[in-house]
Motif scaffolding. Structure first.
Motif, PDB file in Angstrom:
ATOM      1  N   SER A   2     -19.168  59.406 -41.532  1.00 41.52           N
ATOM      2  CA  SER A   2     -19.736  58.021 -41.496  1.00 41.52           C
ATOM      3  C   SER A   2     -21.108  57.960 -41.016  1.00 41.52           C
ATOM      4  O   SER A   2     -21.582  58.961 -40.479  1.00 41.52           O
ATOM      5  CB  SER A   2     -18.905  57.062 -40.741  1.00 41.52           C
ATOM      6  OG  SER A   2     -18.814  57.716 -39.195  1.00 41.52           O
ATOM      7  N   GLU A   3     -21.732  57.060 -40.985  1.00 36.23           N
ATOM      8  CA  GLU A   3     -23.166  56.936 -40.454  1.00 36.23           C
ATOM      9  C   GLU A   3     -23.397  55.442 -39.971  1.00 36.23           C
ATOM     10  O   GLU A   3     -22.821  54.241 -40.531  1.00 36.23           O
ATOM     11  CB  GLU A   3     -24.331  56.694 -41.764  1.00 36.23           C
ATOM     12  CG  GLU A   3     -25.555  57.089 -41.479  1.00 36.23           C
ATOM     13  CD  GLU A   3     -26.550  57.208 -42.759  1.00 36.23           C
ATOM     14  OE1 GLU A   3     -27.551  57.106 -42.449  1.00 36.23           O
ATOM     15  OE2 GLU A   3     -25.929  57.823 -43.607  1.00 36.23           O
ATOM     16  N   ASP A  50     -22.033  51.585 -50.130  1.00 34.91           N
ATOM     17  CA  ASP A  50     -21.474  51.911 -48.735  1.00 34.91           C
ATOM     18  C   ASP A  50     -20.096  51.162 -48.358  1.00 34.91           C
ATOM     19  O   ASP A  50     -20.180  49.799 -48.493  1.00 34.91           O
ATOM     20  CB  ASP A  50     -22.593  51.563 -47.747  1.00 34.91           C
ATOM     21  CG  ASP A  50     -23.684  52.730 -47.955  1.00 34.91           C
ATOM     22  OD1 ASP A  50     -23.808  53.538 -48.503  1.00 34.91           O
ATOM     23  OD2 ASP A  50     -24.760  52.402 -47.214  1.00 34.91           O
ATOM     24  N   LEU A  53     -17.140  50.247 -42.312  1.00 33.09           N
ATOM     25  CA  LEU A  53     -15.957  50.357 -41.591  1.00 33.09           C
ATOM     26  C   LEU A  53     -16.110  49.787 -40.065  1.00 33.09           C
ATOM     27  O   LEU A  53     -15.032  49.426 -39.700  1.00 33.09           O
ATOM     28  CB  LEU A  53     -15.944  52.015 -41.095  1.00 33.09           C
ATOM     29  CG  LEU A  53     -16.017  52.862 -42.404  1.00 33.09           C
ATOM     30  CD1 LEU A  53     -16.311  54.297 -41.913  1.00 33.09           C
ATOM     31  CD2 LEU A  53     -14.905  52.871 -43.112  1.00 33.09           C
ATOM     32  N   ARG A  54     -17.037  49.638 -39.507  1.00 33.20           N
ATOM     33  CA  ARG A  54     -17.166  48.756 -38.253  1.00 33.20           C
ATOM     34  C   ARG A  54     -18.444  47.922 -38.447  1.00 33.20           C
ATOM     35  O   ARG A  54     -19.407  48.159 -39.040  1.00 33.20           O
ATOM     36  CB  ARG A  54     -17.331  49.837 -37.017  1.00 33.20           C
ATOM     37  CG  ARG A  54     -16.052  50.619 -37.034  1.00 33.20           C
ATOM     38  CD  ARG A  54     -16.465  51.842 -35.792  1.00 33.20           C
ATOM     39  NE  ARG A  54     -16.284  51.020 -34.490  1.00 33.20           N
ATOM     40  CZ  ARG A  54     -15.153  51.224 -33.897  1.00 33.20           C
ATOM     41  NH1 ARG A  54     -14.074  51.485 -34.293  1.00 33.20           N
ATOM     42  NH2 ARG A  54     -15.162  50.574 -32.649  1.00 33.20           N
ATOM     43  N   ASP A  59     -13.671  47.402 -35.580  1.00 30.17           N
ATOM     44  CA  ASP A  59     -13.225  48.070 -36.824  1.00 30.17           C
ATOM     45  C   ASP A  59     -12.443  46.787 -37.764  1.00 30.17           C
ATOM     46  O   ASP A  59     -12.063  45.904 -37.267  1.00 30.17           O
ATOM     47  CB  ASP A  59     -11.842  49.071 -36.178  1.00 30.17           C
ATOM     48  CG  ASP A  59     -11.305  49.767 -37.582  1.00 30.17           C
ATOM     49  OD1 ASP A  59     -11.996  49.929 -38.561  1.00 30.17           O
ATOM     50  OD2 ASP A  59     -10.219  50.334 -37.314  1.00 30.17           O
ATOM     51  N   THR A  82     -21.057  50.656 -39.239  1.00 31.13           N
ATOM     52  CA  THR A  82     -20.584  51.825 -39.461  1.00 31.13           C
ATOM     53  C   THR A  82     -20.382  51.987 -40.755  1.00 31.13           C
ATOM     54  O   THR A  82     -19.467  51.305 -41.352  1.00 31.13           O
ATOM     55  CB  THR A  82     -19.580  52.275 -38.234  1.00 31.13           C
ATOM     56  OG1 THR A  82     -20.190  52.033 -36.996  1.00 31.13           O
ATOM     57  CG2 THR A  82     -19.178  53.667 -38.773  1.00 31.13           C
ATOM     58  N   VAL A  83     -20.961  52.840 -41.839  1.00 29.11           N
ATOM     59  CA  VAL A  83     -20.628  52.908 -43.042  1.00 29.11           C
ATOM     60  C   VAL A  83     -20.230  54.184 -43.488  1.00 29.11           C
ATOM     61  O   VAL A  83     -20.557  54.985 -42.719  1.00 29.11           O
ATOM     62  CB  VAL A  83     -21.735  52.096 -43.795  1.00 29.11           C
ATOM     63  CG1 VAL A  83     -22.170  50.876 -43.589  1.00 29.11           C
ATOM     64  CG2 VAL A  83     -23.092  53.173 -43.898  1.00 29.11           C
ATOM     65  N   GLN A  84     -19.594  54.187 -44.649  1.00 30.97           N
ATOM     66  CA  GLN A  84     -19.215  55.669 -45.232  1.00 30.97           C
ATOM     67  C   GLN A  84     -20.058  55.656 -46.701  1.00 30.97           C
ATOM     68  O   GLN A  84     -19.564  54.669 -47.647  1.00 30.97           O
ATOM     69  CB  GLN A  84     -17.710  55.847 -45.141  1.00 30.97           C
ATOM     70  CG  GLN A  84     -17.319  57.218 -45.809  1.00 30.97           C
ATOM     71  CD  GLN A  84     -16.020  57.436 -45.781  1.00 30.97           C
ATOM     72  OE1 GLN A  84     -15.062  56.581 -45.223  1.00 30.97           O
ATOM     73  NE2 GLN A  84     -15.637  58.768 -46.258  1.00 30.97           N
ATOM     74  N   ARG A  85     -20.706  56.627 -46.868  1.00 29.21           N
ATOM     75  CA  ARG A  85     -21.403  56.460 -48.075  1.00 29.21           C
ATOM     76  C   ARG A  85     -20.879  56.840 -49.466  1.00 29.21           C
ATOM     77  O   ARG A  85     -19.965  57.718 -49.334  1.00 29.21           O
ATOM     78  CB  ARG A  85     -22.930  57.531 -48.004  1.00 29.21           C
ATOM     79  CG  ARG A  85     -23.699  57.345 -46.818  1.00 29.21           C
ATOM     80  CD  ARG A  85     -24.601  56.378 -47.249  1.00 29.21           C
ATOM     81  NE  ARG A  85     -25.568  56.313 -46.094  1.00 29.21           N
ATOM     82  CZ  ARG A  85     -26.502  55.098 -46.003  1.00 29.21           C
ATOM     83  NH1 ARG A  85     -26.542  54.371 -46.888  1.00 29.21           N
ATOM     84  NH2 ARG A  85     -27.202  55.077 -45.200  1.00 29.21           N
TER      85      ARG A  85
END
Length: 167
Positions: A2-3, A50, A53-54, A59, A82-85
């Protein structure tokens, strides 16, 4: 992996510049569908595809689209995502190269419409040859100094213009 992306704007009149889709109400995870390149989100590094997530410290897994949107509104003008690529494949409209589409040409010459000209255009069109010969401009209903008026309008001594035929 995550980023964390930090988004900050000066006031609510500035758009964030991204489009969020998905949510538990449609059976999909929340994700970024489109990011405008020169927007706040584009400059912060958010990308289409993307997964979110948060939002801030909350959450959002299992959130509906409206709940996630409400959480963004509660955060105000400064929040983190908060993302997941690369979880969601970016839609074709979000690709970097625009698709070439043929231009269409439409001609009204075959259509049922007729050519229409306003009275003002017809009047000026008829006066233009005379004006070109004398070096003057066509008569105007707004020209108070001009005494030779068009047949369409007349003026009384007070300077008020009345439609032709009205006393």
């Amino acid at each position: 992996m995550s980023e964390v992306i930090t988004l900050r704007r000066f006031n609510t009149s500035q758009p964030w510049g991204f489009k969020m889709q998905g949510g538990s109400d449609v059976g999909m995870p929340l994700f970024v569908a489109h990011v405008s390149p020169n927007s706040i989100s584009g400059q912060a590094g958010l990308k289409a595809g993307d997964a979110i997530l948060r939002i801030g410290s909350v959450d959002v897994l299992g959130f509906t689209h409206d709940q996630a949107r409400g959480e963004m509104l509660r955060c105000g003008n400064d929040f983190t995502l908060t993302v997941q690529r690369g979880v969601i494949n970016a839609p074709p409209e979000a690709s970097s190269e625009p698709a070439e589409q043929p231009r269409m040409s439409v001609s009204d010459s075959d259509g049922p419409y007729q050519e229409v000209q306003s009275k003002t255009f017809k009047m000026l069109d008829s006066e233009l040859p005379q004006a070109e010969q004398s070096g003057a401009r066509p008569a105007s209903i707004f020209d108070k100094k001009r005494q030779n008026r068009s047949a369409y309008t007349k003026t009384d001594k007070s300077g008020y213009t009345k439609p032709f035929g009205q006393q």
